[in-house]
Design a protein around this motif. Structure first.
Motif, PDB file in Angstrom:
ATOM      1  N   ARG A  65       4.584   7.670   5.505  1.00  0.00           N
ATOM      2  CA  ARG A  65       4.637   7.399   6.949  1.00  0.00           C
ATOM      3  C   ARG A  65       4.579   5.914   7.257  1.00  0.00           C
ATOM      4  O   ARG A  65       4.405   5.537   8.424  1.00  0.00           O
ATOM      5  CB  ARG A  65       3.473   8.103   7.653  1.00  0.00           C
ATOM      6  N   SER A  66       4.676   5.074   6.245  1.00  0.00           N
ATOM      7  CA  SER A  66       4.518   3.628   6.424  1.00  0.00           C
ATOM      8  C   SER A  66       5.817   2.900   6.134  1.00  0.00           C
ATOM      9  O   SER A  66       6.769   3.465   5.587  1.00  0.00           O
ATOM     10  CB  SER A  66       3.395   3.105   5.509  1.00  0.00           C
ATOM     11  N   GLU A  67       5.799   1.624   6.492  1.00  0.00           N
ATOM     12  CA  GLU A  67       6.944   0.741   6.228  1.00  0.00           C
ATOM     13  C   GLU A  67       6.477  -0.377   5.292  1.00  0.00           C
ATOM     14  O   GLU A  67       5.532  -1.113   5.599  1.00  0.00           O
ATOM     15  CB  GLU A  67       7.485   0.155   7.537  1.00  0.00           C
ATOM     16  N   PHE A  68       7.128  -0.506   4.158  1.00  0.00           N
ATOM     17  CA  PHE A  68       6.822  -1.562   3.198  1.00  0.00           C
ATOM     18  C   PHE A  68       7.796  -2.720   3.423  1.00  0.00           C
ATOM     19  O   PHE A  68       9.011  -2.499   3.552  1.00  0.00           O
ATOM     20  CB  PHE A  68       6.946  -1.040   1.765  1.00  0.00           C
ATOM     21  N   CYS A  69       7.242  -3.926   3.473  1.00  0.00           N
ATOM     22  CA  CYS A  69       8.059  -5.119   3.719  1.00  0.00           C
ATOM     23  C   CYS A  69       7.845  -6.116   2.586  1.00  0.00           C
ATOM     24  O   CYS A  69       6.701  -6.388   2.192  1.00  0.00           O
ATOM     25  CB  CYS A  69       7.712  -5.773   5.055  1.00  0.00           C
ATOM     26  N   VAL A 115       3.803  -6.193   1.808  1.00  0.00           N
ATOM     27  CA  VAL A 115       2.802  -5.697   2.748  1.00  0.00           C
ATOM     28  C   VAL A 115       3.197  -4.285   3.163  1.00  0.00           C
ATOM     29  O   VAL A 115       4.353  -3.894   3.046  1.00  0.00           O
ATOM     30  CB  VAL A 115       2.663  -6.590   3.999  1.00  0.00           C
ATOM     31  N   ARG A 116       2.235  -3.542   3.634  1.00  0.00           N
ATOM     32  CA  ARG A 116       2.476  -2.209   4.176  1.00  0.00           C
ATOM     33  C   ARG A 116       1.960  -2.161   5.600  1.00  0.00           C
ATOM     34  O   ARG A 116       0.782  -2.375   5.862  1.00  0.00           O
ATOM     35  CB  ARG A 116       1.765  -1.138   3.349  1.00  0.00           C
ATOM     36  N   ASN A 117       2.882  -1.915   6.540  1.00  0.00           N
ATOM     37  CA  ASN A 117       2.535  -1.900   7.966  1.00  0.00           C
ATOM     38  C   ASN A 117       1.807  -3.176   8.368  1.00  0.00           C
ATOM     39  O   ASN A 117       0.777  -3.152   9.047  1.00  0.00           O
ATOM     40  CB  ASN A 117       1.681  -0.676   8.309  1.00  0.00           C
ATOM     41  N   GLU A 118       2.352  -4.319   7.861  1.00  0.00           N
ATOM     42  CA  GLU A 118       1.827  -5.651   8.179  1.00  0.00           C
ATOM     43  C   GLU A 118       0.404  -5.849   7.663  1.00  0.00           C
ATOM     44  O   GLU A 118      -0.328  -6.712   8.147  1.00  0.00           O
ATOM     45  CB  GLU A 118       1.873  -5.908   9.689  1.00  0.00           C
ATOM     46  N   THR A 119       0.004  -5.066   6.670  1.00  0.00           N
ATOM     47  CA  THR A 119      -1.332  -5.178   6.087  1.00  0.00           C
ATOM     48  C   THR A 119      -1.191  -5.471   4.597  1.00  0.00           C
ATOM     49  O   THR A 119      -0.366  -4.861   3.909  1.00  0.00           O
ATOM     50  CB  THR A 119      -2.135  -3.875   6.282  1.00  0.00           C
ATOM     51  N   THR A 120      -1.994  -6.417   4.111  1.00  0.00           N
ATOM     52  CA  THR A 120      -1.940  -6.759   2.690  1.00  0.00           C
ATOM     53  C   THR A 120      -2.411  -5.583   1.852  1.00  0.00           C
ATOM     54  O   THR A 120      -3.224  -4.757   2.289  1.00  0.00           O
ATOM     55  CB  THR A 120      -2.818  -7.992   2.414  1.00  0.00           C
ATOM     56  N   LEU A 121      -1.905  -5.520   0.633  1.00  0.00           N
ATOM     57  CA  LEU A 121      -2.194  -4.405  -0.263  1.00  0.00           C
ATOM     58  C   LEU A 121      -3.246  -4.821  -1.281  1.00  0.00           C
ATOM     59  O   LEU A 121      -3.172  -5.906  -1.865  1.00  0.00           O
ATOM     60  CB  LEU A 121      -0.912  -3.961  -0.971  1.00  0.00           C
ATOM     61  N   ASP A 122      -4.221  -3.948  -1.482  1.00  0.00           N
ATOM     62  CA  ASP A 122      -5.349  -4.236  -2.364  1.00  0.00           C
ATOM     63  C   ASP A 122      -5.166  -3.468  -3.673  1.00  0.00           C
ATOM     64  O   ASP A 122      -4.806  -2.291  -3.681  1.00  0.00           O
ATOM     65  CB  ASP A 122      -6.662  -3.808  -1.696  1.00  0.00           C
ATOM     66  N   GLU A 123      -5.427  -4.168  -4.773  1.00  0.00           N
ATOM     67  CA  GLU A 123      -5.289  -3.541  -6.084  1.00  0.00           C
ATOM     68  C   GLU A 123      -6.271  -2.396  -6.260  1.00  0.00           C
ATOM     69  O   GLU A 123      -5.983  -1.420  -6.959  1.00  0.00           O
ATOM     70  CB  GLU A 123      -5.486  -4.588  -7.173  1.00  0.00           C
TER      71      GLU A 123
END
Length: 538
Positions: free
Chosen positions: A296-300, A258-266
């Motif tokens: 500027r984001s955090e990937f988890c 996820v990026r900044n607690e948001t799912t990533l879209d293809e």
């Protein structure tokens, strides 16, 4: 009789036509596309608010139909708000439910005049509470919230019950927060939402069972890559691949990014792929083009199993430009070069300045009488040059300006003295030997004896330092005594040129550097010395 028969026939045709039209109007659903079917279980005495499932229903035409279990007949629901079953602005209302309201309710959304979409919902009314009324149960290890299963997106107030007993000190919201859950937290949780329609208040309830699951005794999954809070260096616009490697000990585990607690879209340029190999799972995130937002984001990378959720974070950082580093290195090099040149150019002045301060006043007297013994020789071609230098610049700068005491033949010896004894004594009482070299001179005389004694004192006994001053250019030194040639190999002579008579010239600074510090008792004779010679600039 014929008239009555005809009228009867027309009446039958009319009734048959109305029946066919009514049947066609409802049976026209065969042309509608059914996209959703569901079931709702409710209690008698409560009320139900049911919007048309289509999100655009408020701006579109939506009507309602129902087929009751009790009558087995299809009927269209009206908009008369005086009836307990009606719809208003595409929203279905069933007020004060009874057992007879059990049936299938169909919301028909008309996309066009001859095209529609149907949403079917089977509503079952129970007279009393039954376990069949329970919504999806909540099995959790440590639940934090329980969401109310009814009255979503509806203006209402909420009250929560546990095992049908009012829960004290609640927040009266559509979610119930549970703190420090344990086995004692298990039970049936019921939310009652109260809403208003036409000035009257109605209630709708929903119940869920909470079951606390004991934590698994197995080992939790472990991260191999990446390291938590790690930084990945990249550039904007480049492709990047992030790999998350996990060691699993459970079958029902999930790994994703996820990026900044948001799912990533293809579609946005992010692609995730999981690979399973020998008990390890690799979640590979491919970023087609790194953006400024990514930096500027955090990937988890998140691991989810039946009991917990753990993660590690990765931050992207732009690669620093080498231009500032190169400029800094060049500037540093130039600065060091300039400072080195300054230090080299003024090092002699600095040493003379410090020596005047730290050595002169702390030096112990060594019993020497003279600071230097001057040895020189001249012939017909060099006599004037040597005389002008020794009796002019040498005496003026070293004695008059700098306070040194020199011994010079013809000036400091007395007539009738033993020459050999005088030379030995004066050289022993001198701290330095100043030897004047001239082109073409084959010996240093008169007398040559002072050179022999001086070289012996300097080379053999090592008690006296030697300062070599060369007047004019010399091709080689082969015509000089061997001892003097040896000294020339060890120390380059100081070359005198015309125009260096100023005590501030570099030549005289180098002579002063090789000379000892003038004795303190000799400074008493400097009362007539100009101020500039007593504090020479360095």
């Amino acid at each position: 009789m014929r008239l009555k028969g005809t009228m009867r026939m027309m009446m039958m045709i009319l009734l048959l036509t109305e029946s066919v039209l009514a049947s066609y109007q409802f049976n026209s659903t065969v042309e509608c596309k059914t996209v959703n079917k569901g079931t709702m279980k409710v209690r008698a005495g409560e009320s139900l608010y049911f919007p048309c499932p289509n999100t655009d229903s408020y701006n579109s035409s939506c009507d309602w139909w129902r087929t009751l279990i009790s009558t087995k007949q299809d009927e269209q629901i009206g908009t008369d708000e005086n009836k307990h079953v009606h719809y208003h602005q595409s929203r279905l209302y069933i007020l004060w439910l009874t057992l007879n309201d059990t049936g299938r309710y169909i919301g028909r959304w008309w996309k066009e005049k001859d095209k529609c979409v149907e949403y079917e919902t089977d509503i079952v009314v129970y007279e009393e509470f039954h376990t069949d009324l329970l919504y999806l149960s909540v099995p959790e290890v440590k639940p934090s919230v329980i969401a109310c299963p009814v009255c979503e997106k509806q203006q209402a107030t909420f009250i929560w019950y546990k095992n049908f007993a009012l829960i004290p000190n609640q927040e009266f919201k559509n979610v119930l927060r549970i703190h420090d859950s344990s086995k004692e937290s298990e039970g049936i949780y019921t939310c009652v939402c109260t809403w208003e329609h036409n000035g009257l208040k109605h209630n709708t309830s929903g119940s869920r069972r909470l079951t606390i699951i004991d934590p698994s005794p197995s080992n939790p999954p472990q991260f191999q890559l990446p390291i938590n809070n790690s930084i990945v260096i990249t550039d904007v616009g480049t492709e990047l691949i992030l790999v998350c490697s996990v060691v699993f000990v459970c079958d029902d585990c999930h790994v994703y990014w996820v990026r900044n607690e948001t799912t990533l879209d293809e579609e946005d340029g992010y692609k995730q792929e999981n690979r399973f190999r020998d008990g390890n799972v690799q979640s590979i995130l491919s970023i087609t083009k790194v953006s400024e937002l990514d930096l500027r984001s955090e990937f988890c990378c998140i691991i989810e199993d039946d009991y917990e959720e753990i993660f590690v974070s990765v931050t992207l950082k732009s690669r620093a430009s080498m231009l500032p580093v190169i400029l800094a290195c060049v500037c540093t090099f130039l600065l060091v070069l300039v400072l080195s040149g300054i230090v080299k150019w003024f090092s002699l002045d600095l040493v003379l300045f410090l020596r005047e301060i730290f050595i002169k006043f702390n030096r112990k007297e060594d019993g020497k009488l003279y600071d230097a013994y001057v040895i020189y020789n001249s012939d017909e071609t060099t006599s004037k040059t040597v005389s002008d230098f020794v009796n002019g610049s040498l005496l003026t700068v070293l004695e008059s300006y700098c306070g040194f005491k020199l011994f010079i033949h013809g000036r400091d010896d007395l007539p009738g003295e033993d020459c050999m004894n005088l030379v030995e004594t004066k050289i022993q009482l001198s701290r330095r030997l100043i030897i004047i070299l001239t082109p073409g001179s084959s010996s240093i005389s008169p007398p040559a004896y002072d050179l022999q004694v001086g070289l012996h004192q300097a080379l053999v006994q090592g008690e006296t330092g030697v300062i070599l001053i060369q007047l004019g250019q010399m091709q080689d030194y082969t015509h000089l005594p061997l001892g003097l040639q040896h000294l020339l190999c060890k120390n380059n002579p100081l070359l005198w040129r015309d125009g260096q008579s100023s005590p501030n010239s570099r030549f005289w600074k180098r002579v002063r550097y090789r000379m000892p510090v003038a004795s303190s008792h000799q400074r008493r004779s400097l009362k007539k010395i100009p101020q500039e010679c007593q504090s020479l600039p360095v």
